[in-house]
Every structure is written in C-alpha cells, then in structure tokens.
Write a protein that holds these residues in place. Structure first.
Motif, PDB file in Angstrom:
ATOM      1  N   GLY A 351     -33.265 -29.683 -17.837  1.00 11.15           N
ATOM      2  CA  GLY A 351     -33.836 -29.002 -18.987  1.00 11.15           C
ATOM      3  C   GLY A 351     -33.649 -27.492 -18.907  1.00 11.15           C
ATOM      4  N   LEU A 352     -33.644 -26.940 -17.693  1.00 14.52           N
ATOM      5  CA  LEU A 352     -33.426 -25.497 -17.553  1.00 14.52           C
ATOM      6  C   LEU A 352     -32.010 -25.122 -17.971  1.00 14.52           C
ATOM      7  N   THR A 353     -31.036 -25.935 -17.610  1.00 14.15           N
ATOM      8  CA  THR A 353     -29.655 -25.624 -18.003  1.00 14.15           C
ATOM      9  C   THR A 353     -29.494 -25.718 -19.511  1.00 14.15           C
ATOM     10  N   LEU A 354     -30.203 -26.657 -20.127  1.00 14.96           N
ATOM     11  CA  LEU A 354     -30.152 -26.777 -21.583  1.00 14.96           C
ATOM     12  C   LEU A 354     -30.807 -25.572 -22.256  1.00 14.96           C
ATOM     13  N   GLU A 355     -31.914 -25.111 -21.682  1.00  8.41           N
ATOM     14  CA  GLU A 355     -32.579 -23.942 -22.243  1.00  8.41           C
ATOM     15  C   GLU A 355     -31.702 -22.707 -22.096  1.00  8.41           C
ATOM     16  N   ALA A 356     -31.015 -22.594 -20.950  1.00  8.70           N
ATOM     17  CA  ALA A 356     -30.090 -21.478 -20.755  1.00  8.70           C
ATOM     18  C   ALA A 356     -28.982 -21.518 -21.798  1.00  8.70           C
ATOM     19  N   GLY A 357     -28.416 -22.693 -22.012  1.00  9.27           N
ATOM     20  CA  GLY A 357     -27.362 -22.828 -23.006  1.00  9.27           C
ATOM     21  C   GLY A 357     -27.844 -22.519 -24.408  1.00  9.27           C
ATOM     22  N   ARG A 358     -29.071 -22.932 -24.720  1.00  8.57           N
ATOM     23  CA  ARG A 358     -29.603 -22.665 -26.067  1.00  8.57           C
ATOM     24  C   ARG A 358     -29.819 -21.167 -26.276  1.00  8.57           C
ATOM     25  N   LEU A 359     -30.340 -20.478 -25.273  1.00  7.48           N
ATOM     26  CA  LEU A 359     -30.541 -19.039 -25.392  1.00  7.48           C
ATOM     27  C   LEU A 359     -29.213 -18.310 -25.602  1.00  7.48           C
ATOM     28  N   ALA A 360     -28.206 -18.716 -24.817  1.00  8.47           N
ATOM     29  CA  ALA A 360     -26.887 -18.093 -24.961  1.00  8.47           C
ATOM     30  C   ALA A 360     -26.304 -18.365 -26.335  1.00  8.47           C
ATOM     31  N   ALA A 361     -26.428 -19.596 -26.799  1.00  4.78           N
ATOM     32  CA  ALA A 361     -25.903 -19.952 -28.119  1.00  4.78           C
ATOM     33  C   ALA A 361     -26.639 -19.200 -29.221  1.00  4.78           C
ATOM     34  N   ASP A 362     -27.952 -19.055 -29.077  1.00  5.95           N
ATOM     35  CA  ASP A 362     -28.724 -18.297 -30.065  1.00  5.95           C
ATOM     36  C   ASP A 362     -28.268 -16.844 -30.107  1.00  5.95           C
ATOM     37  N   ALA A 363     -27.940 -16.285 -28.941  1.00  5.54           N
ATOM     38  CA  ALA A 363     -27.463 -14.904 -28.900  1.00  5.54           C
ATOM     39  C   ALA A 363     -26.152 -14.765 -29.665  1.00  5.54           C
ATOM     40  N   VAL A 364     -25.247 -15.713 -29.466  1.00  2.00           N
ATOM     41  CA  VAL A 364     -23.972 -15.666 -30.183  1.00  2.00           C
ATOM     42  C   VAL A 364     -24.202 -15.797 -31.682  1.00  2.00           C
ATOM     43  N   ASP A 365     -25.055 -16.715 -32.080  1.00  2.00           N
ATOM     44  CA  ASP A 365     -25.348 -16.892 -33.507  1.00  2.00           C
ATOM     45  C   ASP A 365     -25.888 -15.599 -34.117  1.00  2.00           C
ATOM     46  N   LEU A 366     -26.810 -14.958 -33.422  1.00  2.00           N
ATOM     47  CA  LEU A 366     -27.422 -13.727 -33.910  1.00  2.00           C
ATOM     48  C   LEU A 366     -26.368 -12.634 -34.086  1.00  2.00           C
ATOM     49  N   LEU A 367     -25.495 -12.502 -33.106  1.00  2.00           N
ATOM     50  CA  LEU A 367     -24.456 -11.468 -33.164  1.00  2.00           C
ATOM     51  C   LEU A 367     -23.429 -11.764 -34.251  1.00  2.00           C
ATOM     52  N   PHE A 368     -23.039 -13.021 -34.380  1.00  2.00           N
ATOM     53  CA  PHE A 368     -22.042 -13.381 -35.390  1.00  2.00           C
ATOM     54  C   PHE A 368     -22.568 -13.150 -36.798  1.00  2.00           C
ATOM     55  N   ARG A 369     -23.816 -13.567 -37.050  1.00  2.00           N
ATOM     56  CA  ARG A 369     -24.382 -13.433 -38.393  1.00  2.00           C
ATOM     57  C   ARG A 369     -24.500 -11.978 -38.816  1.00  2.00           C
ATOM     58  N   SER A 370     -24.668 -11.082 -37.854  1.00  2.00           N
ATOM     59  CA  SER A 370     -24.903  -9.680 -38.184  1.00  2.00           C
ATOM     60  C   SER A 370     -23.650  -8.817 -38.081  1.00  2.00           C
ATOM     61  N   ALA A 371     -22.531  -9.403 -37.669  1.00  2.00           N
ATOM     62  CA  ALA A 371     -21.321  -8.607 -37.431  1.00  2.00           C
ATOM     63  C   ALA A 371     -20.603  -8.223 -38.714  1.00  2.00           C
ATOM     64  N   GLY A 372     -20.900  -8.918 -39.788  1.00  2.00           N
ATOM     65  CA  GLY A 372     -20.219  -8.631 -41.048  1.00  2.00           C
ATOM     66  C   GLY A 372     -19.216  -9.716 -41.392  1.00  2.00           C
ATOM     67  N   SER A 373     -19.026  -9.950 -42.693  1.00  2.00           N
ATOM     68  CA  SER A 373     -18.170 -11.055 -43.126  1.00  2.00           C
ATOM     69  C   SER A 373     -16.715 -10.864 -42.730  1.00  2.00           C
ATOM     70  N   SER A 374     -16.296  -9.631 -42.504  1.00  2.00           N
ATOM     71  CA  SER A 374     -14.902  -9.416 -42.082  1.00  2.00           C
ATOM     72  C   SER A 374     -14.642 -10.023 -40.716  1.00  2.00           C
ATOM     73  N   GLU A 375     -15.705 -10.190 -39.915  1.00  2.00           N
ATOM     74  CA  GLU A 375     -15.535 -10.773 -38.575  1.00  2.00           C
ATOM     75  C   GLU A 375     -15.508 -12.296 -38.611  1.00  2.00           C
ATOM     76  N   ALA A 376     -15.645 -12.876 -39.793  1.00  2.00           N
ATOM     77  CA  ALA A 376     -15.555 -14.330 -39.929  1.00  2.00           C
ATOM     78  C   ALA A 376     -14.138 -14.788 -40.230  1.00  2.00           C
ATOM     79  N   ARG A 377     -13.201 -13.867 -40.279  1.00  2.65           N
ATOM     80  CA  ARG A 377     -11.820 -14.228 -40.585  1.00  2.65           C
ATOM     81  C   ARG A 377     -11.127 -14.800 -39.362  1.00  2.65           C
ATOM     82  N   PRO A 378     -10.186 -15.742 -39.557  1.00  2.24           N
ATOM     83  CA  PRO A 378      -9.428 -16.299 -38.430  1.00  2.24           C
ATOM     84  C   PRO A 378      -8.735 -15.194 -37.636  1.00  2.24           C
ATOM     85  N   GLY A 379      -8.769 -15.328 -36.328  1.00  2.00           N
ATOM     86  CA  GLY A 379      -8.126 -14.358 -35.461  1.00  2.00           C
ATOM     87  C   GLY A 379      -9.043 -13.258 -34.980  1.00  2.00           C
ATOM     88  N   ARG A 380     -10.234 -13.127 -35.582  1.00  2.00           N
ATOM     89  CA  ARG A 380     -11.194 -12.132 -35.116  1.00  2.00           C
ATOM     90  C   ARG A 380     -11.956 -12.702 -33.922  1.00  2.00           C
TER      91      ARG A 380
END
Length: 435
Positions: A351-380
């Motif tokens: 369960g600790l490894t799953l919680e670690a993975g969830r925290l890391a994934a949440d961090a990526v989601d937070l950064l991606f959503r706030s980076a701007g739509s131009s960063e959603a293009r292929p190759g970025r």
C-alpha cells in the motif's frame, strides 16, 4: 515436486561484469539525463532506448547492479537500485521502465533457479544478464525427453529489446500441485528460443512507448527441466532453498509484491521529477494567465502550485525508499529466523508503494493541467510525461482502489491477504474469535 537444495557457488573467475563496478551508480545514472532527454523522440519511435544509450549503460556498469558478486555483480541495496531507476526515469520515463523491468528480474533468477542455471545465464555471451518478465500465464509446457517443450505468446515483456532472456509463465500440461490444482511455472527462456514481436513503440500505445514492452513468442522451445520453477512467494519458502543461502544475501530470498510495486512507483517518481524540471523551465519564460501577468516563477499562484507538486514528489520518494528499506529488513529477519514474513505484511506494505505512485501521478497531473494548452501538443515533453503517467496507472499492479480494498480486508481479518479469498463467514450464533 522435490525442491532443489542450493550448494555454495563454486569459486572461480567472475563470468560477467564490467571492468569496474560503478562507485556511485546513482551519479552514473544521473550523468545520462540530458542525453536521455535529447533522445526521447527517437526512443518513443523505436519502442526502447537507443543502442547508444544501451552501450553507455553497459559501460557504466548499470546492467550489473543487482547481480550477485559471484557472477560479476555489485549486489547494491534496494535503496540504491531504486534511486538509480528514479534518475534514469527523470531523463526519460519510458527508458526508465525499459531499464528497470529488464534488470530487476536478476533478483528472481538469483533467488529461485538452481545454481547450474544461474551460472549459465549470468555467463551469457552478451556480457550481462537481463530478463523481461510477464505475470500472466501465456503458454503451455509439455514434458518430453530432455525437458519441456514450450509454446505461446507472452505480452508486456518490458525491457525485452535488450534482454538476454525472457521469464514466461506457462501452464504445465498433465501436472498438478500437491492440492490438485493445475500446475503453472515460471520458465527461463534464453534469447535463442523466443522472438520479440514488433508490437510496441510509435503510436501503438498511449504512453511508456520507450519501455520495450513487446510481446515475445516461443514455439516448440525445448528447455531442460531445471529451467522451470514453481511460482513461489518469499515468506512461504525455506530460505535454505533460495538464493539467500546460495549467495549469502537476503536480497535473493524471492518475490514480494511490494518490490514490484516499488519498481513501478520509482518510474512514476522519476516521471514527476521530469515534469517538475520541464514546468520550472517553462515558468522562467512564460507569464501567468491572470493580471499582473508576471513571469510564472514570480507569480504567487504558480509558486503555490509548483510547491505542492514538489512536495508530493518528495513525499512519494520518501515513502518509496522507506518501503524498500522495510523489505530489506524483513527479508534479513526472516532469513535469520528472527521473525516471520507473511503475505499480510507484504499486502499492507505494498500500500505504501501505491500511495507513493499516486502522489507522483498527482504531481504530474497538476503540472500538466497548469502548463498551458500548447504543452498538450505531440512532441512536447509535458505531453509525453502526462501520457507516461497515465500508462503507469493502467498497470494491474497499480490499481489503487482494488488494492486498498484488499488491504482493508486484510487488516480487518476478513481475509489473510490481498492475494487470498475472503474467509467463509461463521454461521449465525457462532461466538466471535476470542469471545
């Protein structure tokens, strides 16, 4: 089946290994970061990291970290190993997955297979041993003169492009276990007996395109009987019958679920660190979306967001490293006879490894959503990291809700572990245990 008793490995020259083991494998992995990032597009197209990167990893000794000293390895701690995986994944998550899931199965080989098979595998002409592995039965084995004949296709054999072997699960025809169930076994297949299929990389899959998770096919592959071992769990096997006795190191006790969870979470942590680096670089040159339109690194709202993602990533890594230190301590205590190692313990720790993975994934989601739509293009890069973390979340071993249910049922005593069926409820009127 009669278990194999391991004898000490015979003395002699190290069959494989680099000229020198890396003094600091984490630093060695970190030195590859910029090249890994430069080659991200090419690695995704190929479905695995480049031949140039493969050779650099080999030259740096990164293919020998978990291998036993007797066979040319460094026998590093799990903490060092996972920090190395995090560093490679920070350079490129897909390449980190390819590297990690190719090399980590050294532990399975050194733990479970007889000494003769180990010496043969670790002496591979490639100069190293790597094995892809899949958890699902995906073929059959039939006993014949000289061993077993295998046929099948095993999917998701991550790390297979640079692997010297594949470990596949098969159903063994005509054989049953002591309780009458159909026997399944893990089989070590040398590279000459299987072929990776061209079904990974490019746009064939959403994320982790560089992970080398190709299927492998094998048809009428004849292997000696000692290439098959029963699927066992570490705490249920006499340590004297494992590589812990052969190599004098509890690292080679066998498989625990929490180690698999830790491997995958290490790649997720690396993905989050890669996303933090990219978001920071963008924040130095881009303005905030609202007045007074300061550069994002000076915008309070952006600072809070970046701080939250940073702390989530740091917490994920801290949890992960604590989990693998616990695995090492439990293994040492079990081998020394000081304490048991149960599936219930493994279930809760996973369960600790799953919680670690969830925290890391949440961090990526937070950064991606706030980076701007131009960063959603292929190759970025941010688009790539978002796809990679989504792929992490699809893995059977990272299904958070299902595992949390199993952990809850285990802690409540409703079932022995997440791997077991629930206990049969007592008949009405039956006193509760301890009443």
């Amino acid at each position: 089946m009669t278990p194999t008793t391991f004898a000490p490995a015979p003395a002699g020259p190290r069959p494989t290994g680099p000229a020198t083991d890396p003094a600091d494998p984490v630093a060695a992995a970190r030195s590859l970061r910029e090249l890994l990032r430069e080659q991200q597009d090419e690695a995704e197209r190929l479905g695995h990291y480049t031949d140039e990167m493969h050779q650099k990893m080999l030259d740096l000794g990164l293919y020998h970290l978990l291998a036993p000293v007797a066979y040319g390895g460094a026998e590093v701690s799990l903490t060092t190993w996972l920090r190395t995986v995090i560093e490679i994944s920070t350079g490129d998550p897909g390449s980190g997955w390819c590297y990690c899931l190719g090399h980590s199965h050294v532990i399975q080989l050194a733990s479970l297979w007889p000494e003769r098979v180990q010496r043969e595998a670790f002496s591979d002409p490639a100069g190293y041993f790597r094995a892809s592995h899949s958890l699902a039965p995906a073929g059959t084995a039939k006993k014949v003169e000289g061993g077993y004949l295998l046929s099948g296709v095993s999917r998701y054999q991550s790390g297979s492009p640079y692997s010297t072997h594949a470990i596949v699960y098969v159903t063994v025809e005509g054989e049953t276990t002591s309780d009458g169930a159909q026997r399944t076994a893990q089989v070590l297949l040398p590279r000459a007996l299987y072929r990776p299929l061209d079904d990974w990389g490019g746009d064939r899959v959403l994320g982790m395109r560089a992970s080398g998770s190709n299927s492998v096919a094998f048809e009428d592959a004849l292997v000696p009987a000692d290439h098959l071992v029963d699927a066992t769990w570490a705490g249920e096997t006499d340590p004297a019958l494992t590589g812990a006795a052969l190599h004098g190191n509890p690292l080679y006790l066998g498989s625990v679920q929490s180690f698999l969870g830790a491997e995958l979470a290490a790649v997720a942590v690396g993905t989050a660190r890669a996303a933090l680096d990219e978001w920071e670089a963008l924040a130095r040159i881009r303005s905030a979306p609202l007045p007074p339109f300061a550069k994002r690194d000076h915008d309070p709202g952006s600072q809070r967001l970046f701080g939250e993602a940073t702390v989530k990533t740091d917490a994920a890594e801290a949890i992960l490293l604590q989990a693998v230190e616990t695995v090492e301590r439990w293994a040492a205590d079990f081998v020394a006879g000081r304490a048991p190692l149960t599936r219930a313990m493994d279930t809760r720790l996973n369960g600790l490894t799953l919680e670690a993975g969830r925290l890391a994934a949440d961090a990526v989601d937070l950064l991606f959503r706030s980076a701007g739509s131009s960063e959603a293009r292929p190759g970025r890069k941010m688009e790539r990291y978002a796809r990679d973390i989504m792929m992490y979340r699809t893995h059977a071993a990272t299904q958070y809700g299902a595992w949390m249910q199993g952990i809850g049922a285990t802690v409540l005593g409703v079932q022995k572990s997440a791997f077991d069926l629930p206990a049969v409820p007592a008949a009405p009127g039956t006193p509760a245990s301890g009443a």
